[in-house]
Scaffold this motif. Structure first.
Motif, PDB file in Angstrom:
ATOM      1  N   TRP A  10       0.829  -1.204   0.000  1.00 41.70           N
ATOM      2  CA  TRP A  10       0.000   0.000   0.000  1.00 41.70           C
ATOM      3  C   TRP A  10       0.861   1.250   0.000  1.00 41.70           C
ATOM      4  CZ3 TRP A  10      -3.978  -1.963  -1.846  1.00 41.70           C
ATOM      5  CH2 TRP A  10      -4.594  -3.102  -1.349  1.00 41.70           C
ATOM      6  N   THR A  11       1.973   1.200   0.725  1.00 42.50           N
ATOM      7  CA  THR A  11       2.885   2.346   0.756  1.00 42.50           C
ATOM      8  C   THR A  11       3.376   2.681  -0.645  1.00 42.50           C
ATOM      9  OG1 THR A  11       3.621   1.955   3.025  1.00 42.50           O
ATOM     10  CG2 THR A  11       5.157   3.123   1.580  1.00 42.50           C
ATOM     11  N   VAL A  12       3.821   1.672  -1.358  1.00 38.09           N
ATOM     12  CA  VAL A  12       4.359   1.890  -2.703  1.00 38.09           C
ATOM     13  C   VAL A  12       3.283   2.476  -3.615  1.00 38.09           C
ATOM     14  CG1 VAL A  12       5.303   0.738  -4.742  1.00 38.09           C
ATOM     15  CG2 VAL A  12       6.115   0.108  -2.467  1.00 38.09           C
ATOM     16  N   LEU A  13       2.096   1.880  -3.601  1.00 41.56           N
ATOM     17  CA  LEU A  13       1.026   2.366  -4.470  1.00 41.56           C
ATOM     18  C   LEU A  13       0.605   3.794  -4.106  1.00 41.56           C
ATOM     19  CD1 LEU A  13      -1.107  -0.892  -4.643  1.00 41.56           C
ATOM     20  CD2 LEU A  13       0.301   0.087  -6.468  1.00 41.56           C
ATOM     21  N   LEU A  17       0.992   7.245  -6.521  1.00 37.68           N
ATOM     22  CA  LEU A  17      -0.128   8.129  -6.844  1.00 37.68           C
ATOM     23  C   LEU A  17       0.108   9.543  -6.345  1.00 37.68           C
ATOM     24  CD1 LEU A  17      -3.272   5.911  -6.192  1.00 37.68           C
ATOM     25  CD2 LEU A  17      -2.404   6.729  -8.387  1.00 37.68           C
ATOM     26  N   LEU A  18       0.569   9.668  -5.106  1.00 36.94           N
ATOM     27  CA  LEU A  18       0.780  10.994  -4.535  1.00 36.94           C
ATOM     28  C   LEU A  18       1.899  11.759  -5.232  1.00 36.94           C
ATOM     29  CD1 LEU A  18       0.243  10.093  -0.794  1.00 36.94           C
ATOM     30  CD2 LEU A  18      -1.221  11.560  -2.205  1.00 36.94           C
ATOM     31  N   SER A  19       2.792  11.049  -5.898  1.00 32.11           N
ATOM     32  CA  SER A  19       3.858  11.738  -6.633  1.00 32.11           C
ATOM     33  C   SER A  19       3.312  12.463  -7.864  1.00 32.11           C
ATOM     34  CB  SER A  19       4.950  10.755  -7.041  1.00 32.11           C
ATOM     35  OG  SER A  19       4.494   9.904  -8.079  1.00 32.11           O
ATOM     36  N   ARG A  20       2.116  12.078  -8.297  1.00 31.96           N
ATOM     37  CA  ARG A  20       1.516  12.683  -9.490  1.00 31.96           C
ATOM     38  C   ARG A  20       0.763  13.974  -9.189  1.00 31.96           C
ATOM     39  NH1 ARG A  20      -0.601   6.860 -11.572  1.00 31.96           N
ATOM     40  NH2 ARG A  20       1.465   6.034 -12.057  1.00 31.96           N
ATOM     41  N   ARG A  21       0.082  13.967  -8.004  1.00 30.46           N
ATOM     42  CA  ARG A  21      -0.711  15.146  -7.609  1.00 30.46           C
ATOM     43  C   ARG A  21      -1.246  14.907  -6.204  1.00 30.46           C
ATOM     44  NH1 ARG A  21      -6.251  14.225  -7.603  1.00 30.46           N
ATOM     45  NH2 ARG A  21      -7.007  12.490  -8.863  1.00 30.46           N
ATOM     46  N   PRO A  22      -1.760  15.955  -5.547  1.00 28.07           N
ATOM     47  CA  PRO A  22      -2.437  15.748  -4.263  1.00 28.07           C
ATOM     48  C   PRO A  22      -3.755  14.995  -4.484  1.00 28.07           C
ATOM     49  CG  PRO A  22      -1.733  18.026  -4.496  1.00 28.07           C
ATOM     50  CD  PRO A  22      -1.560  17.374  -5.841  1.00 28.07           C
ATOM     51  N   TRP A  23      -4.120  14.179  -3.514  1.00 29.12           N
ATOM     52  CA  TRP A  23      -5.350  13.386  -3.597  1.00 29.12           C
ATOM     53  C   TRP A  23      -6.138  13.520  -2.301  1.00 29.12           C
ATOM     54  CZ3 TRP A  23      -6.531   9.588  -7.507  1.00 29.12           C
ATOM     55  CH2 TRP A  23      -5.567   9.466  -8.503  1.00 29.12           C
ATOM     56  N   ARG A  24      -7.468  13.423  -2.420  1.00 31.02           N
ATOM     57  CA  ARG A  24      -8.311  13.314  -1.239  1.00 31.02           C
ATOM     58  C   ARG A  24      -8.392  11.846  -0.842  1.00 31.02           C
ATOM     59  NH1 ARG A  24     -12.980  16.820  -3.343  1.00 31.02           N
ATOM     60  NH2 ARG A  24     -14.227  15.181  -2.411  1.00 31.02           N
ATOM     61  N   PHE A  25      -8.704  11.607   0.420  1.00 28.45           N
ATOM     62  CA  PHE A  25      -8.693  10.264   0.983  1.00 28.45           C
ATOM     63  C   PHE A  25      -9.526   9.282   0.161  1.00 28.45           C
ATOM     64  CE2 PHE A  25     -10.311   6.979   3.832  1.00 28.45           C
ATOM     65  CZ  PHE A  25      -9.138   6.517   4.402  1.00 28.45           C
ATOM     66  N   ASN A  26     -10.780   9.614  -0.089  1.00 24.12           N
ATOM     67  CA  ASN A  26     -11.651   8.684  -0.810  1.00 24.12           C
ATOM     68  C   ASN A  26     -11.248   8.511  -2.270  1.00 24.12           C
ATOM     69  OD1 ASN A  26     -13.298   7.758   1.291  1.00 24.12           O
ATOM     70  ND2 ASN A  26     -14.493   9.650   1.228  1.00 24.12           N
ATOM     71  N   GLU A  27     -10.634   9.521  -2.854  1.00 24.41           N
ATOM     72  CA  GLU A  27     -10.105   9.366  -4.217  1.00 24.41           C
ATOM     73  C   GLU A  27      -9.043   8.272  -4.252  1.00 24.41           C
ATOM     74  OE1 GLU A  27      -9.882  13.418  -6.711  1.00 24.41           O
ATOM     75  OE2 GLU A  27      -8.675  13.449  -4.891  1.00 24.41           O
ATOM     76  N   LEU A  28      -8.157   8.305  -3.262  1.00 21.85           N
ATOM     77  CA  LEU A  28      -7.097   7.289  -3.190  1.00 21.85           C
ATOM     78  C   LEU A  28      -7.698   5.902  -3.046  1.00 21.85           C
ATOM     79  CD1 LEU A  28      -4.605   9.152  -0.846  1.00 21.85           C
ATOM     80  CD2 LEU A  28      -4.163   8.492  -3.224  1.00 21.85           C
ATOM     81  N   ARG A  29      -8.677   5.767  -2.178  1.00 26.89           N
ATOM     82  CA  ARG A  29      -9.308   4.466  -1.960  1.00 26.89           C
ATOM     83  C   ARG A  29      -9.973   3.953  -3.224  1.00 26.89           C
ATOM     84  NH1 ARG A  29     -13.411   3.962   1.827  1.00 26.89           N
ATOM     85  NH2 ARG A  29     -13.283   1.791   1.262  1.00 26.89           N
ATOM     86  N   ARG A  30     -10.629   4.833  -3.950  1.00 24.80           N
ATOM     87  CA  ARG A  30     -11.280   4.409  -5.198  1.00 24.80           C
ATOM     88  C   ARG A  30     -10.256   4.027  -6.267  1.00 24.80           C
ATOM     89  NH1 ARG A  30     -14.923   8.574  -3.862  1.00 24.80           N
ATOM     90  NH2 ARG A  30     -13.804  10.070  -5.147  1.00 24.80           N
ATOM     91  N   GLU A  31      -9.143   4.725  -6.270  1.00 23.24           N
ATOM     92  CA  GLU A  31      -8.121   4.501  -7.298  1.00 23.24           C
ATOM     93  C   GLU A  31      -7.382   3.184  -7.086  1.00 23.24           C
ATOM     94  OE1 GLU A  31      -6.120   5.618 -10.803  1.00 23.24           O
ATOM     95  OE2 GLU A  31      -7.884   6.494  -9.867  1.00 23.24           O
ATOM     96  N   ILE A  32      -7.201   2.792  -5.836  1.00 20.16           N
ATOM     97  CA  ILE A  32      -6.454   1.571  -5.515  1.00 20.16           C
ATOM     98  C   ILE A  32      -7.449   0.491  -5.098  1.00 20.16           C
ATOM     99  CG2 ILE A  32      -4.696   0.510  -4.059  1.00 20.16           C
ATOM    100  CD1 ILE A  32      -3.460   3.283  -3.700  1.00 20.16           C
ATOM    101  N   GLY A  33      -7.704  -0.435  -5.996  1.00 17.49           N
ATOM    102  CA  GLY A  33      -8.627  -1.524  -5.700  1.00 17.49           C
ATOM    103  C   GLY A  33      -8.137  -2.375  -4.537  1.00 17.49           C
TER     104      GLY A  33
END
Length: 109
Positions: A10-13, A17-33
């Protein structure tokens, strides 16, 4: 301690993602199955504690929480991105090797 942190999938994923742009919590959860709310929360808190991620709370209704990578986190993200590239390129090779191994072991049992 640091190796334990970066060995976590999870750390790596999340760092990638965070290296690309800032994310909101639920966005991250939706993006990572498969990333549960509990694991996302634990991992992000650990990354924040380690100085790799910054958490920004905006007092809106409802509260907006955004995560971004720190300069220290960027140095790690750049390093682990090579692992992501390797994994994407060789995923089928590993799956093939596993199948061959499993067939060989099944024949010897």
């Amino acid at each position: 301690m640091v190796l334990d942190r970066i060995a976590d999938k999870w750390t790596v994923l999340l760092l990638i993602l965070l290296s690309r742009r800032p994310w909101r919590f639920n966005e991250l959860r939706r993006e990572i199955g498969g990333l549960t709310q509990k694991m996302a929360s634990q991992t992000l808190k650990g990354l924040e504690r380690d100085g790799l991620v910054k958490r920004k709370v905006t007092p809106t209704v409802p509260v907006t929480v955004e995560y971004s990578i720190t300069p220290l986190g960027r140095t790690l993200s750049d390093t682990v991105d090579g692992l992501r590239i390797w994994a994407e390129r060789h995923m089928s090779d590993v799956a093939k090797a596993q199948s061959q191994y499993d067939r060989t072991k099944a024949q010897t049992v």
